[in-house]
Design an enzyme around this catalytic site. Sequence first.
Site, PDB file in Angstrom:
ATOM      1  CG  HIS A   1      -0.188  -0.005   2.436  1.00  0.00           C
ATOM      2  ND1 HIS A   1       0.543  -0.999   3.071  1.00  0.00           N
ATOM      3  CD2 HIS A   1      -0.426   0.919   3.630  1.00  0.00           C
ATOM      4  CE1 HIS A   1       0.985  -0.717   4.319  1.00  0.00           C
ATOM      5  NE2 HIS A   1       0.344   0.437   4.508  1.00  0.00           N
TER       6      HIS A   1
ATOM      7  CG  HIS B   1       0.245   4.108   4.873  1.00  0.00           C
ATOM      8  ND1 HIS B   1      -0.468   3.443   5.608  1.00  0.00           N
ATOM      9  CD2 HIS B   1      -0.504   5.239   4.560  1.00  0.00           C
ATOM     10  CE1 HIS B   1      -1.830   4.007   5.784  1.00  0.00           C
ATOM     11  NE2 HIS B   1      -1.788   5.286   5.295  1.00  0.00           N
TER      12      HIS B   1
ATOM     13  CG  ASP C   1       5.158   2.580   7.237  1.00  0.00           C
ATOM     14  OD1 ASP C   1       4.389   2.849   6.337  1.00  0.00           O
ATOM     15  OD2 ASP C   1       5.001   1.751   8.216  1.00  0.00           O
TER      16      ASP C   1
ATOM     17  CG  HIS D   1      -3.835  -0.279   6.322  1.00  0.00           C
ATOM     18  ND1 HIS D   1      -3.558  -0.328   7.577  1.00  0.00           N
ATOM     19  CD2 HIS D   1      -2.930   0.539   5.908  1.00  0.00           C
ATOM     20  CE1 HIS D   1      -2.665   0.419   7.889  1.00  0.00           C
ATOM     21  NE2 HIS D   1      -2.078   1.067   6.847  1.00  0.00           N
TER      22      HIS D   1
ATOM     23  CG  ASP E   1       0.647  -1.780   7.193  1.00  0.00           C
ATOM     24  OD1 ASP E   1       1.649  -2.537   7.317  1.00  0.00           O
ATOM     25  OD2 ASP E   1       0.975  -0.528   7.547  1.00  0.00           O
TER      26      ASP E   1
ATOM     27  CG  HIS F   1       4.220  -3.060   9.912  1.00  0.00           C
ATOM     28  ND1 HIS F   1       3.397  -2.510  10.845  1.00  0.00           N
ATOM     29  CD2 HIS F   1       4.488  -2.125   9.051  1.00  0.00           C
ATOM     30  CE1 HIS F   1       3.114  -1.270  10.361  1.00  0.00           C
ATOM     31  NE2 HIS F   1       3.782  -1.291   8.877  1.00  0.00           N
TER      32      HIS F   1
HETATM   33 ZN   LIG Z   1       3.103   0.229   7.784  1.00  0.00          ZN
HETATM   34 ZN   LIG Z   2       0.155   1.379   6.544  1.00  0.00          ZN
END
Ligand SMILES: [Zn+2]
Ligand SMILES: [Zn+2]
Length: 307
Positions: free
Chosen positions: A62, A64, A66, A140, A211, A269
Amino acid sequence: MSIQLVFLGTGSGKPMPRRNVSSMALFREGELFLFDCGEATQIQLTRSDLRPGALEAIFLSHFHGDHVNGLPGLVGSLTLNRRDRPLTIVGPRGLKKWFKCLHELHILRPGFQVKLIEVTKAGTVFEGEGYRVEAYPLEHRVPAWGYAMIEDSRPGRFDVGRARELGIPSGPLFGELQKGSTVTLDDGRVIEPSQVLGPPRPGLKIAYCTDTIPCGSALDLARDADLLVHESTYPPGEEELAHARGHSTAKDAAQCALKANARRLILTHISQKYLQLDEFIDGARQIFPNTEIARDLAKFTVERRDK
Ligand SMILES: [Zn+2]
Ligand SMILES: [Zn+2]
């Protein structure tokens, strides 16, 4: 025959010296794959014994930061390394728009073909010799996909004794039967492969689930996996906080592994807030004993059940 995993980043949020952000390398029969590409993934690659030149495909869960901030830098460095063969990048909707921006702003001008695949529905998103990668929607705060690498099953073991009993002459006919073809002997008898082969030998399934909050689709992703890599942003007991933020705890990860009949679980994670990981691992093992926790640059080998 085995699959090797190397965790390049095992933290959530922001990179820290002790724990970089998400990326997992999977090495299989000379081919390298990355699942997520957080910041400094390329630095972590140089610290591992993996060769970036062996990269075949990168799968992004995804958008994000990170999970993706390391991608432009890595692709730029592959260009500097004079890569000339194509690279496939699989990710959520928006991947093509992102690359168009990077190109227009001259941030990224890859010197090789980048094949971009946007995942729009569950199913097979990438195929290679002897395996495929399937995507499963996760739940998520933004659209997210989990991925499973699934190897093809191989023909059963060839029973030489049985073949001799049947009067099959050793030589090319053995090879044909082993490949799964029906053969006809000189005396006219037809031999089916099932007469001389054992049951098909299943390939490995490695599931990458991050996530997400606990959801049915994550269970489908993890179903019967030889190894489940699952996010565990928070320790057991923090379910309310975790779910409110779109994440899972170590307990959620263990329950997913248990319910999905996975063989082995690796937690990753981890929130950078936590320095001691004992409560993560202890809590998960109470539910699913075959649990380990990933640390940066840790290597794991997954062996085939029937080599
Ligand atoms: Zn993450
Ligand atoms: Zn995330």
